[in-house]
Scaffold this motif. Structure first.
Motif, PDB file in Angstrom:
ATOM      1  N   GLN A 130       6.147   2.968   0.997  1.00 28.69           N
ATOM      2  CA  GLN A 130       5.558   1.642   0.817  1.00 28.69           C
ATOM      3  C   GLN A 130       5.236   1.019   2.177  1.00 28.69           C
ATOM      4  N   PHE A 131       3.982   0.607   2.349  1.00 28.25           N
ATOM      5  CA  PHE A 131       3.502   0.028   3.606  1.00 28.25           C
ATOM      6  C   PHE A 131       3.084  -1.419   3.383  1.00 28.25           C
TER       7      PHE A 131
ATOM      8  N   PHE B  38       0.864  -1.171   0.000  1.00 28.40           N
ATOM      9  CA  PHE B  38       0.000   0.000   0.000  1.00 28.40           C
ATOM     10  C   PHE B  38       0.901   1.221   0.000  1.00 28.40           C
ATOM     11  N   TYR B  39       0.477   2.290  -0.685  1.00 28.92           N
ATOM     12  CA  TYR B  39       1.379   3.408  -0.926  1.00 28.92           C
ATOM     13  C   TYR B  39       0.788   4.761  -0.549  1.00 28.92           C
ATOM     14  N   LEU B  40       1.682   5.641  -0.175  1.00 31.69           N
ATOM     15  CA  LEU B  40       1.429   7.068  -0.106  1.00 31.69           C
ATOM     16  C   LEU B  40       2.543   7.713  -0.912  1.00 31.69           C
TER      17      LEU B  40
ATOM     18  N   ILE C  93      10.441   2.188   7.262  1.00 32.96           N
ATOM     19  CA  ILE C  93       9.621   2.197   6.056  1.00 32.96           C
ATOM     20  C   ILE C  93      10.501   2.288   4.808  1.00 32.96           C
TER      21      ILE C  93
ATOM     22  N   LYS D  59      -0.865   2.431   6.813  1.00 31.69           N
ATOM     23  CA  LYS D  59      -0.874   3.504   5.811  1.00 31.69           C
ATOM     24  C   LYS D  59      -1.983   4.501   6.106  1.00 31.69           C
ATOM     25  N   ASN D  60      -3.178   3.999   6.386  1.00 33.74           N
ATOM     26  CA  ASN D  60      -4.316   4.873   6.662  1.00 33.74           C
ATOM     27  C   ASN D  60      -4.107   5.697   7.926  1.00 33.74           C
TER      28      ASN D  60
ATOM     29  N   ASP E 238      -2.733   9.909  -1.066  1.00 34.55           N
ATOM     30  CA  ASP E 238      -2.950   8.486  -1.297  1.00 34.55           C
ATOM     31  C   ASP E 238      -2.442   8.167  -2.699  1.00 34.55           C
TER      32      ASP E 238
END
Length: 152
Positions: free
Chosen positions: A73-74, A29-31, A60, A80-81, A100
């Motif tokens: 990258q999570f 999951f990404y930011l 991270i 992530k949220n 996001d």
């Protein structure tokens, strides 16, 4: 199996790779983010510090994709949220803007030029505690998304 250069793939083939439920992708999951600073930064130091700031157990993984855009990258969506919703975040006295990111889209579409903040105005005179006055104050601070009135 014969390898095909990305430029040789048709648009339909690219859509089938990226756009369906059975798309080929990783399970992360990404930011994406932009650090509002002109200071030079060492990526490994940034990674260690931001992991600590965010309260993460593991360091991270951060990729610097463009000169001033980073992809975080999570392993878990909940982490992530939490990071995304608990900001704003500072690193070395500089604001870190986050958006996001799905890991596929072009980074240029990420909203990394806005920061949504909640502002509380205290000590406002009674005559100024109306929707019209509060809307004017809100617009003077930036783009007003929502107006809520509470006790002062």
């Amino acid at each position: 199996m014969k390898a095909v250069a990305p430029s040789a793939l048709s648009e339909e083939a690219m859509v089938s790779l990226l756009g369906r439920e059975d798309a080929i992708h990783d399970s992360f999951f990404y930011l994406c983010g932009r650090l509002l600073s002109k200071k030079a930064m060492v990526l490994s130091s940034f990674s260690a510090a931001i992991s600590n700031i965010w309260g993460l157990k593991e360091r991270i993984l951060i990729r610097q994709e463009e000169e001033d855009i980073f992809v975080f990258q999570f392993k878990e969506m909940e982490v992530k949220n939490r990071v995304f919703s608990k900001g704003p975040w500072l690193y070395n006295s500089s604001m870190l803007l986050l958006a996001d990111y799905d890991g596929v889209s072009a980074l240029e579409v990420a909203q990394l030029h806005l920061l949504e903040v909640r502002v509380v105005v205290r000590g406002l005179q009674i005559a100024m505690r109306n929707e019209k006055a509060l809307t004017i104050i809100g617009r003077a601070l930036g783009t007003l998304f929502e107006l809520t009135r509470g006790r002062c």
